[in-house]
Write an enzyme that holds these catalytic residues in place. Sequence first.
Site, short mmCIF file in Angstrom:
data_model
loop_
_atom_site.label_atom_id
_atom_site.label_comp_id
_atom_site.label_asym_id
_atom_site.label_seq_id
_atom_site.Cartn_x
_atom_site.Cartn_y
_atom_site.Cartn_z
CB CYS B 12 11.99 24.70 -5.22
SG CYS B 12 12.44 23.96 -3.65
CG LEU B 43 11.07 11.93 -11.34
CD1 LEU B 43 9.71 12.60 -11.37
CD2 LEU B 43 12.01 12.58 -12.32
CG ASP B 86 13.01 15.31 0.92
OD1 ASP B 86 11.77 15.29 0.75
OD2 ASP B 86 13.78 15.94 0.19
CG HIS B 135 33.26 19.64 -2.57
ND1 HIS B 135 34.56 19.24 -2.41
CD2 HIS B 135 33.22 20.30 -3.74
CE1 HIS B 135 35.28 19.63 -3.46
NE2 HIS B 135 34.48 20.28 -4.28
CG ASP B 224 9.02 17.01 2.12
OD1 ASP B 224 8.89 16.17 1.21
OD2 ASP B 224 10.06 17.65 2.31
#
Lengths: 344, 344
Positions: B12, B43, B86, B135, B224
């Site tokens: 992250c 966001l 999520d 993809h 989370d």
Amino acid sequence: MKLTQTVQKGGCAAKVAATELRKILSQVRFPKSDPNLLVDGGLFDDAAIYKVSSDLALVQTLDFFTPIVDTPKLFGRIAAANSLSDVYAMGGEPKTAMAILAFPLATLENQVCIDVLQGASDVMSEAQVNFVGGHSIDDDTLKFGLSVTGYVHPDHVWSNAKAQVGDVLILTKPLGTGTVTAALKRQELSENEMEEVLNSMAQCNRVLDLLTPEEALGIHAATDITGFGLAGHSMQMAKASEKTLRFEMKKLPQFALAQVCLEKKCLTKAHRTNAEYTQNFLKVQSESENDRLILFDPQTSGGLLLSVAPEMAEAILRKLNKRFSRATQVGVVQPRSDFFAIID
Amino acid sequence: MKLTQTVQKGGCAAKVAATELRKILSQVRFPKSDPNLLVDGGLFDDAAIYKVSSDLALVQTLDFFTPIVDTPKLFGRIAAANSLSDVYAMGGEPKTAMAILAFPLATLENQVCIDVLQGASDVMSEAQVNFVGGHSIDDDTLKFGLSVTGYVHPDHVWSNAKAQVGDVLILTKPLGTGTVTAALKRQELSENEMEEVLNSMAQCNRVLDLLTPEEALGIHAATDITGFGLAGHSMQMAKASEKTLRFEMKKLPQFALAQVCLEKKCLTKAHRTNAEYTQNFLKVQSESENDRLILFDPQTSGGLLLSVAPEMAEAILRKLNKRFSRATQVGVVQPRSDFFAIID
């Protein structure tokens, strides 16, 4: 600053090749699917169909790539239209989209990012798609695309497998985006000169809203022409339907610039790999090298290839022409022969 | 070959910073949403909720990042668990997932790609998620993640906004993945030494199947804990719910290695930006620098923070402990005060 000069490989040329990918995927034990998964995304490429109820299924697809044009807003438009296209190609209506954004904060101005997102948002507005989020990452080169979810009736999916003998083949957009964008990347022409091509790539393959429900049922199968070119995607449809697609070379719509750029040998790796991919399954009568190359030309945000009940083909084409001025009848579906596709 | 050494920023940390992203997004005119979009992805970070019918809504989220660990299969597991999280954090059950794969064909062996996909597939199998496509792109550095769609009842969404005064706060995983993985990247410790942390990141935040439907309704709000750390995500929940979250520092579960790595100053940029992000809204009683840092520690595939009806908290925690051995009661929800979060 020209976006196409910031990346080594533009658009779908940056894809992992199908043969390479197939080798990799064959060695992975994937999770078991539940019975609601009606169509599997398979080779990482097409849309998947997941049944929600007897009258609703989700169409899901995901696509992203590096800049294929120089103007950021246009790149956003094309990337969005290209991502939505797989939903349209299944007979679905896109409902939600999430952005996939890799952005080089250190080398590109924020305005580039704003413009890419604005271009994509404008397409989503036109297509009445909800923009529901996404993920962004600081990366060396710009990449953008969408993960899209649409709705389709589970009994009315335009799969690759349902082309019928006697069907008329309609192509909604001209061919040639591969060679023309290769010329742009080589700086042999400017965006101004290729306006027709840019407008075509930026246009959504939305066709359902032009048709009556009855006409929509007259479309038996569909696919969108993208990286594998007309030859590759036709072969996939022919294979799935166990038919032969027969095209007339002179009826295939091409951008005016396509032959010019092919003359200049503006080619991509995909021109060669698409030729290899289809070589044993394709019969081309023409001896012209450029005729062959246009069949292998990799399309970005290319047209839909529709397999249509013959008695409805004219009415459907007339309606498509209101939005897709260059949509054309390009061939017919025949019983399966030694070749999946024949180009007269 | 150590995956973490192939990228500049791991996990992250490679995200576009929230403040930067907010600046960019504020200048884009997004498409108008239809009334079925119950929760906007906002966001670029959380899951969106899109209503299908009176008893069904889709939960949609998308996440991908660069390697945070060295073992490819483990990276795939962690990336998949992180992406699914999520959906769980909204009270949903993931149903389908598509892969986002950027892979450097020239510098990494295909086996790395196979292992990443296998790790992700194993997690999807455990979570009973259908892998429906994706993809892939040939790129300079490895990136992997999933676009996930789940189901949730539209009336039973665990939004950030519904924490109630008197609720007990439960955290399902220990804190400290940011500093420990920073130490791994600096090669100050090996994967063998950090097994507890790796197992935690690779574990799905699946909790609903442990609970009765009644207990599930006892969970009023959830989020989370990921890149913004406990401080950042607590602030977001407190803000949305217009409450104050009050934690007890000594009850916060931490990995044994977390303090060791903080001592060695194994920090990420996010430790600083998370402190800045929360500075005006956070009151920390402790004077210890490391106590503060653990609050700002960016989590990858971190735990769920659940806001639970007090009379059900003990029963729920007992059940969670069957799968999440370190799940702990860490605080309570109070009426809104000058600070969104207070850590005693």
